[in-house]
Design a protein around this motif. Structure first.
Motif, mmCIF file in Angstrom:
data_model
loop_
_atom_site.group_PDB
_atom_site.id
_atom_site.type_symbol
_atom_site.label_atom_id
_atom_site.label_comp_id
_atom_site.label_asym_id
_atom_site.label_seq_id
_atom_site.Cartn_x
_atom_site.Cartn_y
_atom_site.Cartn_z
ATOM 1 N N SER A 1 1.010 -1.257 0.019
ATOM 2 C CA SER A 1 0.154 0.114 -0.103
ATOM 3 C C SER A 1 1.102 1.200 -0.049
ATOM 4 N N GLU A 2 1.973 1.376 0.881
ATOM 5 C CA GLU A 2 2.897 2.473 0.721
ATOM 6 C C GLU A 2 3.473 2.506 -0.587
ATOM 7 N N ALA A 3 3.982 1.580 -0.971
ATOM 8 C CA ALA A 3 4.678 1.765 -2.405
ATOM 9 C C ALA A 3 3.792 2.231 -3.522
ATOM 10 N N LEU A 4 2.464 1.893 -3.573
ATOM 11 C CA LEU A 4 1.561 2.356 -4.479
ATOM 12 C C LEU A 4 1.324 3.871 -4.261
ATOM 13 N N ASN A 5 1.046 4.154 -2.769
ATOM 14 C CA ASN A 5 0.755 5.423 -2.387
ATOM 15 C C ASN A 5 1.941 6.456 -2.936
ATOM 16 N N LEU A 6 3.125 6.033 -2.708
ATOM 17 C CA LEU A 6 4.264 6.861 -3.115
ATOM 18 C C LEU A 6 4.549 6.945 -4.657
ATOM 19 N N GLN A 7 4.260 5.876 -5.312
ATOM 20 C CA GLN A 7 4.275 6.146 -6.919
ATOM 21 C C GLN A 7 3.421 7.008 -7.553
ATOM 22 N N LYS A 8 2.406 7.366 -6.889
ATOM 23 C CA LYS A 8 1.294 8.557 -7.274
ATOM 24 C C LYS A 8 2.143 9.854 -7.007
ATOM 25 N N GLN A 9 3.134 10.081 -6.355
ATOM 26 C CA GLN A 9 3.922 11.306 -5.797
ATOM 27 C C GLN A 9 4.971 11.245 -6.627
ATOM 28 N N SER A 10 5.561 10.324 -7.315
ATOM 29 C CA SER A 10 6.739 10.251 -8.150
ATOM 30 C C SER A 10 6.822 10.987 -9.320
ATOM 31 N N THR A 11 7.992 11.489 -9.635
ATOM 32 C CA THR A 11 7.843 12.742 -10.756
ATOM 33 C C THR A 11 8.539 11.969 -11.749
ATOM 34 N N THR A 12 9.301 10.674 -11.549
ATOM 35 C CA THR A 12 10.060 9.925 -12.668
ATOM 36 C C THR A 12 9.380 8.841 -12.948
ATOM 37 N N GLN A 13 9.488 8.332 -14.384
ATOM 38 C CA GLN A 13 8.781 7.125 -14.792
ATOM 39 C C GLN A 13 9.589 5.952 -14.367
ATOM 40 N N ARG A 14 10.961 5.919 -13.895
ATOM 41 C CA ARG A 14 11.962 5.167 -13.421
ATOM 42 C C ARG A 14 11.706 4.859 -12.028
ATOM 43 N N VAL A 15 11.384 5.666 -11.013
ATOM 44 C CA VAL A 15 11.079 5.466 -9.923
ATOM 45 C C VAL A 15 9.526 5.044 -9.608
#
Length: 416
Positions: free
Chosen positions: A151-165
């Motif tokens: 759940s935390e990983a998915l929440n963080l990916q919404k805030q990421s600014t780069t495709q790689r991250v």
């Protein structure tokens, strides 16, 4: 929930995870609340996620090395003043909520930049779960902790600014979800495992990560075998063979062939099973054993291949070869892998029993309980012990031997 109650709940969750209660004190909780300790120890973080049903960063804790926001000092108020800044801890186990004062920045005011440090932190969390699994096997608390990580990983990916991250976070979410599925498989609670694996496969695809895709197919093969769906087990193992990572890395190829061998052996295709086992051994002989493995494959090496060899040899009717392979597995197994050691020990006992050495088999099977002393018997080990009991009743020269074994170990074996 008082500070004492929260400390007790965290200690119980740590006990559920590790088999030994934690040592969190009321003073520790107050250090969290005051902000003096903004990043609890790894097991405390995992336990807090289980107790509250929220990820550790959602609760307001800040990883070490992350930039912290300055919070303006509040005027002094009595501790019971409801206007003190508060964050709600939701008790997942009881269904009740408790307000706990935490003078940290609110989620909306914390910096939203997500990057490599978050990926590394979550990867460390995966490694912690793998270590816990190696010690005591899959269980419900481990599943909950893994799902919180996803759940935390998915929440963080919404805030990421780069495709790689974003892709790395999707891969971690797949890894966590697979860990949740494995925890159910190992505990013998198969109903929800398939659903977790479907989700993990989707996330692996979104991550475009062949390694995570292979992990899902490997677990799907194990789940199908436990359900007695041997044709599906073979198909899933062959899908693992077809992944890019299995074609490129000999160790991955070895695991995929070994998993295929188990499915074929149980399907009754003994010649094909032994051929697949030979391919697994050949692939491992070509692998660079100094090359680090991904976290999910940390269990796989010579010891695990010997263990799989023992299973296949016993199923195809070669118990002497199975006994020899079991001994080789026990010698090669790391000391920390208690669950695997107990499982191999039961397989050794079965191989001895199938050769007619009943007394030695009974003595060997008892060692599994000694190995897991202090921990609940994992579901897969209980299943192997069930196979041993069934065959003991069938093959023992007198009913007395089987009855004595059942009476001696009934309580330890039947306790989930």
């Amino acid at each position: 929930m008082t500070a004492t109650e929260l400390a007790d709940a965290v200690n119980k969750a740590i006990g559920d995870l590790t088999g030994k209660p934690g040592a969190t004190s009321e003073r520790t909780v107050f250090r969290w609340l005051s902000g003096e300790n903004q990043w609890p120890q790894a097991r405390q973080r995992t336990a807090l996620e289980i107790v509250t049903g929220r990820t550790i960063t959602t609760l307001g804790f800040v990883p070490r090395g992350k930039r912290k926001m300055t919070v303006p000092a509040s005027p002094a108020r009595p501790p019971e003043d409801p206007s003190v800044h508060r964050r709600r801890f939701v008790g997942a186990a009881t269904g009740t909520a408790a307000a706990v004062a935490i003078p940290l920045a609110s989620a909306s005011s914390r910096p939203s930049n997500v990057g490599t440090s978050d990926v590394i932190r979550l990867r460390d969390h995966v490694e912690n779960l793998v270590e816990l699994d190696a010690a005591r096997g899959g269980h419900a608390a481990l599943e909950r902790a893994a799902l919180a990580g996803a759940s935390e990983a998915l929440n963080l990916q919404k805030q990421s600014t780069t495709q790689r991250v974003r892709q790395r976070l999707f891969a971690l979410a797949s890894d966590f979800t697979s860990a949740a599925a494995w925890s159910l498989i190992d505990a013998g609670q198969l109903d929800g495992a398939g659903r977790h694996l479907d989700r993990a496969l989707t996330l692996a695809g979104m991550a475009q990560d062949s390694d995570m895709t292979m992990q899902v197919w490997n677990l799907r093969a194990m789940l199908a075998r436990q359900r007695g769906e041997y044709a599906e087990a073979v198909a899933a193992a062959q899908a693992a063979q077809a992944t890019t990572v299995a074609r490129r890395r000999p160790m991955n190829a070895s695991l995929a062939h070994a998993r295929t061998a188990i499915g074929l052996a149980h399907s009754g295709d003994h010649r094909a099973a032994l051929r697949s086992l030979g391919r697994a051994e050949d692939a491992m002989s070509k692998a660079d054993m100094s090359e680090p493995l991904p976290v999910w494959m940390a269990f796989y090496g010579p010891a695990e291949l010997h263990s799989i060899n023992a299973i296949v040899q016993d199923v195809v009717g070669h118990p002497a070869e199975a006994e020899a392979a079991s001994y080789r597995a026990l010698v090669a197994l790391p000391e920390a892998y208690l669950r695997n050691r107990a499982n191999v020990t039961v397989r050794l006992a079965l191989a001895q029993l199938h050769q007619g050495d009943v007394e030695q088999a009974v003595a060997t099977s008892g060692e599994a309980f000694t190995i897991m002393a202090g921990y609940p018997i994992p579901g897969r080990v209980r299943q192997a012990l069930g196979d041993f009991q069934r065959d003991l009743i069938t093959l023992a020269p007198s009913a007395h031997i089987a009855e004595e074994w059942i009476d001696r170990y009934r309580t330890e074996w039947s306790t989930p």
